[in-house]
Scaffold this active site. Structure first.
Site, mmCIF file in Angstrom:
data_model
loop_
_atom_site.group_PDB
_atom_site.id
_atom_site.type_symbol
_atom_site.label_atom_id
_atom_site.label_comp_id
_atom_site.label_asym_id
_atom_site.label_seq_id
_atom_site.Cartn_x
_atom_site.Cartn_y
_atom_site.Cartn_z
ATOM 1 N N ASN A 84 -8.996 -4.963 -0.945
ATOM 2 C CA ASN A 84 -8.953 -6.322 -0.422
ATOM 3 C C ASN A 84 -9.574 -6.457 0.971
ATOM 4 O OD1 ASN A 84 -8.306 -8.902 0.330
ATOM 5 N ND2 ASN A 84 -6.212 -8.804 -0.429
ATOM 6 N N HIS A 169 8.103 -11.360 -7.128
ATOM 7 C CA HIS A 169 8.263 -11.798 -5.740
ATOM 8 C C HIS A 169 8.967 -13.140 -5.674
ATOM 9 C CE1 HIS A 169 4.529 -9.317 -4.257
ATOM 10 N NE2 HIS A 169 5.386 -8.596 -4.934
ATOM 11 N N ARG A 194 11.957 -9.183 -5.363
ATOM 12 C CA ARG A 194 11.722 -8.955 -3.932
ATOM 13 C C ARG A 194 11.865 -10.280 -3.202
ATOM 14 N NH1 ARG A 194 5.889 -7.790 -1.206
ATOM 15 N NH2 ARG A 194 5.898 -10.077 -1.164
ATOM 16 N N TYR A 206 4.638 -12.623 6.707
ATOM 17 C CA TYR A 206 4.143 -11.929 5.513
ATOM 18 C C TYR A 206 4.980 -12.294 4.280
ATOM 19 C CZ TYR A 206 3.664 -8.992 1.676
ATOM 20 O OH TYR A 206 3.497 -8.614 0.389
ATOM 21 N N ASP A 262 10.165 -6.257 1.637
ATOM 22 C CA ASP A 262 8.982 -5.573 2.158
ATOM 23 C C ASP A 262 8.808 -5.923 3.639
ATOM 24 O OD1 ASP A 262 5.491 -5.351 0.936
ATOM 25 O OD2 ASP A 262 6.513 -4.455 2.678
ATOM 26 N N HIS A 264 6.590 -4.596 5.486
ATOM 27 C CA HIS A 264 5.141 -4.609 5.654
ATOM 28 C C HIS A 264 4.679 -3.967 6.957
ATOM 29 C CE1 HIS A 264 1.240 -6.519 4.388
ATOM 30 N NE2 HIS A 264 1.784 -6.253 3.241
ATOM 31 N N GLU A 288 10.990 -1.639 1.820
ATOM 32 C CA GLU A 288 9.636 -1.105 1.738
ATOM 33 C C GLU A 288 8.866 -1.146 3.047
ATOM 34 O OE1 GLU A 288 5.406 -2.507 -0.313
ATOM 35 O OE2 GLU A 288 7.301 -3.379 -1.003
ATOM 36 N N GLU A 314 1.805 2.242 0.015
ATOM 37 C CA GLU A 314 0.650 1.484 -0.476
ATOM 38 C C GLU A 314 -0.587 1.653 0.392
ATOM 39 O OE1 GLU A 314 0.863 -3.104 0.843
ATOM 40 O OE2 GLU A 314 2.583 -2.422 -0.345
ATOM 41 N N ARG A 335 5.095 4.543 -3.160
ATOM 42 C CA ARG A 335 4.530 3.222 -3.500
ATOM 43 C C ARG A 335 3.009 3.152 -3.520
ATOM 44 N NH1 ARG A 335 5.143 -1.396 -4.977
ATOM 45 N NH2 ARG A 335 4.411 -2.634 -3.202
ATOM 46 N N HIS A 364 2.220 0.382 -6.262
ATOM 47 C CA HIS A 364 1.876 -0.895 -5.626
ATOM 48 C C HIS A 364 1.131 -1.767 -6.636
ATOM 49 C CE1 HIS A 364 -0.920 -3.046 -2.543
ATOM 50 N NE2 HIS A 364 0.163 -3.760 -2.738
ATOM 51 N N ASP A 368 -4.090 -8.134 -5.764
ATOM 52 C CA ASP A 368 -5.414 -7.724 -5.288
ATOM 53 C C ASP A 368 -5.783 -6.334 -5.803
ATOM 54 O OD1 ASP A 368 -4.397 -7.125 -1.818
ATOM 55 O OD2 ASP A 368 -3.514 -6.559 -3.725
ATOM 56 N N GLU A 391 6.092 -3.017 -9.592
ATOM 57 C CA GLU A 391 5.765 -4.359 -9.074
ATOM 58 C C GLU A 391 4.794 -5.004 -10.054
ATOM 59 O OE1 GLU A 391 4.024 -6.330 -4.911
ATOM 60 O OE2 GLU A 391 3.531 -4.252 -5.425
ATOM 61 N N TRP A 454 -0.112 -6.513 10.357
ATOM 62 C CA TRP A 454 0.193 -7.691 9.520
ATOM 63 C C TRP A 454 1.219 -7.353 8.511
ATOM 64 C CZ3 TRP A 454 -1.524 -8.286 4.231
ATOM 65 C CH2 TRP A 454 -1.107 -9.516 3.679
HETATM 66 C C1 CS2 Z 1 2.263 -6.079 -0.533
HETATM 67 C C2 CS2 Z 1 0.879 -6.459 -0.932
HETATM 68 O O1 CS2 Z 1 2.852 -6.252 -2.765
HETATM 69 C C3 CS2 Z 1 3.089 -5.679 -1.713
HETATM 70 O O2 CS2 Z 1 3.950 -4.809 -1.584
HETATM 71 O O3 CS2 Z 1 2.422 -5.173 0.466
HETATM 72 O O4 CS2 Z 1 0.905 -7.725 -1.416
HETATM 73 C C4 CS2 Z 1 -0.140 -6.332 0.164
HETATM 74 O O5 CS2 Z 1 0.161 -7.197 1.210
HETATM 75 C C5 CS2 Z 1 -1.520 -6.645 -0.349
HETATM 76 O O6 CS2 Z 1 -1.804 -5.862 -1.454
HETATM 77 C C6 CS2 Z 1 -2.545 -6.404 0.755
HETATM 78 O O7 CS2 Z 1 -3.801 -6.569 0.301
HETATM 79 MG MG MG Z 2 4.059 -3.906 0.272
#
Ligand code: CS2
Ligand code: MG
Length: 454
Positions: A84, A169, A194, A206, A262, A264, A288, A314, A335, A364, A368, A391, A454
């Site tokens: 991504n 989600h 989640r 996020y 998450d 993040h 996470e 991830e 993950r 993960h 994307d 997920e 982020w």
């Molecule tokens: C996230 C993702 O799904 C998740 O756990 O961390 O959506 C992540 O933000 C994106 O794949 C980033 O491109």
């Molecule tokens: Mg994540």
């Protein structure tokens, strides 16, 4: 001088075995007297890679697909190499540097091709190279499955379970919106959800989109801007609101539904330890990505202070990134994304390492990462002993038209069909209708302007 004749004999021996070895490894040996060493497995004719097509398309969002064609008419494999916000970097690596190395090779030699591409490039690792190698790897496993007439999970050893427990989600601007979104996820059959909530007073958080209801964004990484949007993040309000969110959700929804969150990669080690401990009463399935991938050793601090199950990975690009967290059992779920860790060849090794240390998988599975990756995730999930949770996303119709196939969802679990290979494909003509659009993931800053993860 016996040795000498022996020497010349030995030299001939090595020359011969070298050529045979080369032959056996798909690189065609120099012809000797016009006779190449013909190789066949199970009577199948020797196979060669004849073309590698890199397809960059944007049905709903940008994807990079790798289509590998072979000398057997109609036999090809499709892999996904989407990274991504850096799609074209991977596509160029594939087109300009990797594809020329594949033409003429034997697609059956998946492990050798992986080693050749990963270590042979000398400059190894990193998200761009590894995602490119993963795209090739997925396509080669697709070919081998089609050649064997078997779905990938059968090549990986067959079923260990009837389906893969999935999570979706849920997010919202406040507790009630998140609660409603979790309920909608449960009504759809999910046993694991989640939950992400916006932080009051801060621009963008996020996993929460101010503009849309959560399941419309479920897994969808909002079609991002031509340039990165900037979100503002402050740890203190985040650390105050998240435990309250889960207190609210447990009070309203009870203990049955499994809840995940998450972070993040946003916290400093001691903040992460505090959050993990304060969430203990709400029995999360897992928490996470508490820390940045550069701070692996700080998971020791979190473990010292909390029994909340932890998930990470991830942003990892190799099994070596996973080793310390798995071998010290500093996490409970690994993950990685199969397309970002190096494909099925790498992921199955990560799963095997994790099994030895009672760590489970939670690949993960965001939107994307394209459907071929999700298909590989579930094939691994249903064929390994240490699967944890998967997920999942519901791809929009337009994506499924261009990249058909992929896992199914029913009663909280995912499964794959018995189609040979990965069970996914790409419609090259349709893909042309959705040209690439430059887009970036958001970035984040603190209120004082400093860069924040982020
Ligand atoms: C996230 C993702 O799904 C998740 O756990 O961390 O959506 C992540 O933000 C994106 O794949 C980033 O491109
Ligand atoms: Mg994540």
């Amino acid at each position: 001088m016996a040795t000498r004749s022996h020497d010349s004999g030995r030299r001939n021996f090595f020359k011969l075995t070298g050529a045979a070895a080369l032959g056996a490894l798909g690189a065609s040996p120099p012809l000797r007297g016009g006779q190449a060493v013909a190789k066949s497995s199970r009577g199948l004719p020797p196979l060669k890679i004849t073309d590698v097509r890199v397809i960059v398309t944007s049905p709903g969002r940008n994807y990079v697909l790798v289509k590998i064609l072979t000398s057997e008419p109609g036999l090809y494999g499709v892999g996904d190499a989407t990274l991504n916000g850096r799609e074209l970097a991977v596509a160029t690596a594939l087109e300009k540097h990797i594809a020329p190395l594949l033409i003429g090779r034997d697609p059956d030699q998946i492990e050798d091709t992986w080693q050749y591409l990963y270590r042979g490039s000398y400059w190894r690792g990193g998200p761009v190279q590894v995602t490119a190698v993963a795209g090739v790897d997925l396509a080669l496993w697709d070919i081998k499955g089609k050649r064997a007439g078997m779905p990938l999970y059968q090549l990986l050893g067959g079923r260990t379970r009837v389906g893969a427990l999935a999570y979706t989600h849920a997010s919202g601007r406040d507790f009630v919106e998140v609660e409603d979104a979790v309920r909608r996820g449960m009504e759809r059959g999910f046993k694991c959800v989640r939950a992400q909530v916006a932080i009051p007073g801060l621009e963008g958080t996020y996993g929460t989109s101010a503009r849309r209801k959560s399941e419309e964004t479920a897994g969808r990484v909002d079609q991002q801007g031509e340039l990165p949007e900037t979100e503002i993040f402050e740890p203190s309000p985040y650390l105050r609101i998240v435990p309250k969110l889960f207190e609210h959700l447990r009070a309203k929804l009870g203990d049955e539904v499994e809840l995940l969150h998450d972070t993040h990669e946003k916290l400093a080690p001691i903040q992460a330890a505090r959050l993990a401990r304060e969430l203990e009463p709400y029995h999360l399935f897992f928490l996470e990505d508490l820390l940045r991938p550069e701070h692996k050793e700080s998971f020791r601090l979190i473990r010292q202070h909390s029994t909340t199950p932890l998930a990470m990975g991830e942003l990892f690009n190799s099994i070596w990134d996973c080793v310390p967290l798995i071998t010290e059992q500093l996490i409970d779920y690994i993950r990685c994304g199969v397309s970002h860790i190096g494909g099925v060849t790498a992921a199955r090794k990560v799963a095997a390492l994790a099994e030895a240390f009672q760590v489970k998988t939670a690949w993960h599975g965001a939107a994307d990462l394209g459907p071929p990756v999700h298909a590989a995730h579930v094939a691994l999930d249903i064929s390994i002993p240490n699967f944890g949770v998967q997920e999942m996303v519901f791809f929009p119709e337009v994506t499924r038209e261009v990249i058909p196939g992929g896992p199914t969802f029913k009663d909280g679990t995912m499964d794959v069909s018995d189609a040979a290979g990965l069970g996914t494909d790409v419609n090259e003509e349709l893909a042309k209708k959705y040209p690439y659009r430059r887009s970036y993931l958001p970035t984040a800053r603190r209120q004082d302007g400093a860069v924040q993860d982020w």
